[in-house]
Design an enzyme around this catalytic site. Structure first.
Site, PDB file in Angstrom:
ATOM      1  N   HIS A 121     -43.358  40.789 -85.179  1.00 56.19           N
ATOM      2  CA  HIS A 121     -44.748  41.258 -84.972  1.00 56.19           C
ATOM      3  C   HIS A 121     -44.940  42.565 -85.751  1.00 56.19           C
ATOM      4  O   HIS A 121     -44.774  42.576 -86.963  1.00 56.19           O
ATOM      5  CB  HIS A 121     -44.984  41.400 -83.461  1.00 56.19           C
TER       6      HIS A 121
ATOM      7  N   HIS B 193     -47.702  33.479 -90.788  1.00 49.10           N
ATOM      8  CA  HIS B 193     -48.549  33.969 -89.692  1.00 49.10           C
ATOM      9  C   HIS B 193     -48.884  32.805 -88.773  1.00 49.10           C
ATOM     10  O   HIS B 193     -49.093  31.678 -89.243  1.00 49.10           O
ATOM     11  CB  HIS B 193     -49.856  34.564 -90.254  1.00 49.10           C
TER      12      HIS B 193
ATOM     13  N   ASP C  77     -48.407  42.873 -93.252  1.00 50.45           N
ATOM     14  CA  ASP C  77     -47.246  43.772 -93.354  1.00 50.45           C
ATOM     15  C   ASP C  77     -46.579  43.764 -94.719  1.00 50.45           C
ATOM     16  O   ASP C  77     -45.697  44.585 -94.983  1.00 50.45           O
ATOM     17  CB  ASP C  77     -46.205  43.365 -92.289  1.00 50.45           C
TER      18      ASP C  77
HETATM   19  C1  SDX Z   1     -48.080  40.410 -87.382  1.00 48.43           C
HETATM   20  O1  SDX Z   1     -50.481  37.437 -84.238  1.00 48.43           O
HETATM   21  C2  SDX Z   1     -50.962  38.325 -85.024  1.00 48.43           C
HETATM   22  O2  SDX Z   1     -52.119  38.360 -85.293  1.00 48.43           O
HETATM   23  C3  SDX Z   1     -49.926  39.309 -85.586  1.00 48.43           C
HETATM   24  C4  SDX Z   1     -50.449  40.322 -86.586  1.00 48.43           C
HETATM   25  C5  SDX Z   1     -51.438  41.276 -85.935  1.00 48.43           C
HETATM   26  O3  SDX Z   1     -52.238  41.872 -86.683  1.00 48.43           O
HETATM   27  O4  SDX Z   1     -51.328  41.496 -84.700  1.00 48.43           O
HETATM   28  O5  SDX Z   1     -51.074  39.666 -87.659  1.00 48.43           O
HETATM   29  C6  SDX Z   1     -49.318  41.189 -87.126  1.00 48.43           C
HETATM   30  O6  SDX Z   1     -47.261  40.312 -86.510  1.00 48.43           O
HETATM   31  C7  SDX Z   1     -47.939  39.686 -88.708  1.00 48.43           C
HETATM   32  C8  SDX Z   1     -46.624  38.836 -88.772  1.00 48.43           C
HETATM   33  C9  SDX Z   1     -45.476  39.791 -89.109  1.00 48.43           C
HETATM   34  N1  SDX Z   1     -44.178  39.080 -89.035  1.00 48.43           N
HETATM   35  C10 SDX Z   1     -43.467  38.766 -90.127  1.00 48.43           C
HETATM   36  O7  SDX Z   1     -43.858  38.959 -91.284  1.00 48.43           O
HETATM   37  C11 SDX Z   1     -42.089  38.189 -89.821  1.00 48.43           C
HETATM   38  C12 SDX Z   1     -41.849  36.961 -90.716  1.00 48.43           C
HETATM   39  N2  SDX Z   1     -42.776  35.888 -90.280  1.00 48.43           N
HETATM   40  C13 SDX Z   1     -42.230  34.912 -89.325  1.00 48.43           C
HETATM   41  O8  SDX Z   1     -41.341  35.427 -88.407  1.00 48.43           O
HETATM   42  C14 SDX Z   1     -43.314  33.977 -88.791  1.00 48.43           C
HETATM   43  O9  SDX Z   1     -44.043  33.559 -89.864  1.00 48.43           O
HETATM   44  C15 SDX Z   1     -44.262  34.469 -87.716  1.00 48.43           C
HETATM   45  C16 SDX Z   1     -43.563  35.066 -86.550  1.00 48.43           C
HETATM   46  C17 SDX Z   1     -45.211  35.488 -88.277  1.00 48.43           C
HETATM   47  C18 SDX Z   1     -45.080  33.258 -87.253  1.00 48.43           C
HETATM   48  O10 SDX Z   1     -44.234  32.461 -86.515  1.00 48.43           O
HETATM   49  P1  SDX Z   1     -44.701  30.987 -86.007  1.00 48.43           P
HETATM   50  O11 SDX Z   1     -46.162  30.813 -86.097  1.00 48.43           O
HETATM   51  O12 SDX Z   1     -44.050  30.758 -84.687  1.00 48.43           O
HETATM   52  O13 SDX Z   1     -44.135  30.052 -87.106  1.00 48.43           O
HETATM   53  P2  SDX Z   1     -42.669  29.447 -87.100  1.00 48.43           P
HETATM   54  O14 SDX Z   1     -41.674  30.531 -86.882  1.00 48.43           O
HETATM   55  O15 SDX Z   1     -42.672  28.281 -86.163  1.00 48.43           O
HETATM   56  O16 SDX Z   1     -42.523  28.941 -88.622  1.00 48.43           O
HETATM   57  C19 SDX Z   1     -43.016  27.664 -89.009  1.00 48.43           C
HETATM   58  C20 SDX Z   1     -42.101  27.235 -90.152  1.00 48.43           C
HETATM   59  C21 SDX Z   1     -40.608  27.216 -89.754  1.00 48.43           C
HETATM   60  O17 SDX Z   1     -39.964  26.301 -90.618  1.00 48.43           O
HETATM   61  P3  SDX Z   1     -39.686  24.764 -90.047  1.00 48.43           P
HETATM   62  O18 SDX Z   1     -38.979  24.914 -88.715  1.00 48.43           O
HETATM   63  O19 SDX Z   1     -41.085  24.150 -89.899  1.00 48.43           O
HETATM   64  O20 SDX Z   1     -38.866  24.106 -91.109  1.00 48.43           O
HETATM   65  O21 SDX Z   1     -42.204  28.185 -91.230  1.00 48.43           O
HETATM   66  C22 SDX Z   1     -40.938  28.823 -91.413  1.00 48.43           C
HETATM   67  C23 SDX Z   1     -40.144  28.610 -90.141  1.00 48.43           C
HETATM   68  O22 SDX Z   1     -38.740  28.626 -90.416  1.00 48.43           O
HETATM   69  N3  SDX Z   1     -41.212  30.253 -91.631  1.00 48.43           N
HETATM   70  C24 SDX Z   1     -40.590  31.026 -92.511  1.00 48.43           C
HETATM   71  C25 SDX Z   1     -41.213  32.279 -92.397  1.00 48.43           C
HETATM   72  N4  SDX Z   1     -42.160  32.241 -91.465  1.00 48.43           N
HETATM   73  C26 SDX Z   1     -42.168  30.981 -90.981  1.00 48.43           C
HETATM   74  N5  SDX Z   1     -39.584  30.783 -93.370  1.00 48.43           N
HETATM   75  C27 SDX Z   1     -39.190  31.824 -94.149  1.00 48.43           C
HETATM   76  N6  SDX Z   1     -39.729  33.062 -94.102  1.00 48.43           N
HETATM   77  C28 SDX Z   1     -40.748  33.320 -93.240  1.00 48.43           C
HETATM   78  N7  SDX Z   1     -41.283  34.552 -93.189  1.00 48.43           N
END
Ligand code: SDX
Length: 427
Positions: A266, A309, A367
């Site tokens: 997050h 996201h 971010d």
């Molecule tokens: C913020 O909610 C908000 O609005 C948050 C925010 C706000 O203003 O409050 O926007 C701020 O928190 C932005 C997000 C910051 N976090 C990151 O940048 C961390 C990296 N991102 C991931 O951890 C992830 O994308 C999330 C946590 C942001 C979203 O997670 P989800 O929606 O639960 O998605 P997921 O983890 O289920 O991913 C879906 C797929 C998976 O692959 P498969 O299982 O389908 O094969 O996408 C892949 C994940 O492995 N994936 C990534 C990835 N993000 C998702 N693979 C590589 N790198 C990534 N960053």
């Protein structure tokens, strides 16, 4: 009043269950499942992927088209034409302020920036090398010990006082976290400076000499505050709402929000992006490709921080504005050929052409570029999420206030129980 009905047929039930369906002004319709318990069923939605937790009028996100509206105004128009104090007023009150209202609100915030002198002692309980987010979380929770008055959360004017106090004091406390961490004296806020100027002054000024705030840095910081101010029902805002639903005082609720924001999935992602760019090190094609391949490897815990996201399945509109700001600020500060910016841009380009990211609709989020700007402004990485929390406090208090104004029941989810059935304690 339902706009239409949903019929839920379940094997074994003679009659389908009828559920009301409501439409919002934008976004998906919602199925009201509150009566489902009467038929002996719960819904199941870990991570709340398909769950609307509340009704709100503050912020709307269109994830498919990369749109973010604050009280109906698009974030890019606000970033170009408004400022953080005006955005605070808009989020809290629902409409843009008149010139008179703006002046009064701005003056009120400036006059609440100082904190109780005793709070300085509270910091002294932490080791100097404590992470600033840990300190901020503790200090904000402790604020309720300093502000006994105006904690009647059922009184709108009391809620407004607490909201303004939190918005006004966050920059002072955030800067105190930084000064404590580096062993420098705290700087008192100055009422003659704007919100962003004051924060930079308290961060980088010192008592031994005058400190002139760089206007380029102040504009960039104000832009960063605006882009992080609110984002619908994200994890930390939902935490604030859940804590607030118990009637907890606003300072405790915001402290809970800070704790939730800290996670690297997050708000902690901005710090993690800079650590990732440091780890990647050089901008050679094969090196960057290696990290992109690691991010795709399920057996490798490495992820592209700042990418992906839960809601945006297109560009995060904030990331677009942040990227433009990045280019402007680094150019104006004379650090345009920043190596980390080059790596970030190349990383974005490679990822956006890669099937793995395209298929999963993973784009840069807010971010991805923010940390590069903050680093160029001289902010250490351990302060990045503190700045995110400083800005998001406006969103948190706006949602907290909206929830109480609309009336709230305590949030109390249920579960799918998979544990032991009843068994007797052994004789
Ligand atoms: C913020 O909610 C908000 O609005 C948050 C925010 C706000 O203003 O409050 O926007 C701020 O928190 C932005 C997000 C910051 N976090 C990151 O940048 C961390 C990296 N991102 C991931 O951890 C992830 O994308 C999330 C946590 C942001 C979203 O997670 P989800 O929606 O639960 O998605 P997921 O983890 O289920 O991913 C879906 C797929 C998976 O692959 P498969 O299982 O389908 O094969 O996408 C892949 C994940 O492995 N994936 C990534 C990835 N993000 C998702 N693979 C590589 N790198 C990534 N960053």
């Amino acid at each position: 009043m339902a706009d239409k009905k949903a019929q839920l047929s379940i094997e074994g039930l003679d009659q389908p269950i009828e559920l009301p369906v409501y439409s919002g002004t934008k976004g998906p319709d919602v199925i009201d499942v509150r009566s489902l318990i009467d038929s002996g069923y719960f819904t199941f939605d870990p991570g709340f992927v398909s769950t609307a937790s509340c009704e709100s009028e503050i912020t709307y996100i269109d994830g498919a088209n990369g749109v973010l509206l604050h009280r109906g105004y698009p974030i890019d128009q606000l970033a170009d034409n408004s400022n953080f104090i005006e955005l605070c007023y808009l989020l809290l009150n629902g409409e843009l302020p008149t010139e008179e209202q703006y002046k009064e609100f701005d003056k009120c915030v400036r006059n609440h920036t100082m904190v109780h002198e005793q709070i300085a002692n509270f910091f002294k309980g932490f080791r100097r090398d404590a992470h600033p987010m840990a300190v901020l979380c503790g200090v904000i929770g402790a604020l309720s010990a300093f502000y006994h008055d105006n904690l009647d959360i059922t009184d709108p004017s009391s809620r407004e006082v607490s909201a303004v106090r939190l918005i006004a004091k966050m920059p002072t406390l955030a800067a105190m976290c930084y000064k404590y961490n580096i062993g420098q004296p705290f700087m008192y806020p100055r009422n003659d400076l704007s919100y962003a100027e004051n924060f930079l002054y308290m961060m980088f000024g010192n008592p031994c000499e005058p400190f002139e705030v760089n206007p380029v840095a102040a504009k960039a910081m104000d832009r960063i505050f605006m882009l992080h101010a609110d984002h619908e029902q994200n994890a930390s805002t939902s935490t604030v709402r859940l804590a607030g639903s118990t009637g907890a005082n606003p300072f405790a609720c915001i402290s809970a929000g800070i704790a939730a924001l800290w996670g690297p999935a997050h708000g902690g992602a901005n710090e993690a992006v800079l650590m990732m760019l440091d780890e990647i090190g050089d901008e050679s094609e094969e090196n960057i490709q290696r990290y992109v391949d690691r991010a795709k490897d399920k057996d490798d815990s490495f992820r592209l921080m700042g990418f992906g996201h839960r809601v945006y399945r297109n560009f995060d509109p904030r990331a677009k504005v942040m990227k433009e700001t990045c280019d402007e600020v680094l150019e104006e500060l004379g650090v345009g050929n920043n190596p980390k910016l080059k790596i970030a841009k190349r990383l974005e380009q490679i990822a956006l052409e890669d099937e793995y990211f395209i298929e999963r609709k993973l784009y840069p989020n807010v971010d991805f570029y923010s940390g590069i700007i903050l680093e160029a402004l001289g902010v250490p990485t351990n302060m990045f999420t503190v700045i995110f929390a400083l800005s998001r406090t406006t969103g948190w208090v706006s949602h907290w206030n909206e929830m109480i104004t609309k009336g709230v029941r305590i949030g109390r989810p249920r579960q799918l129980y998979k544990g032991h059935t009843e068994r007797d304690y052994p004789e």
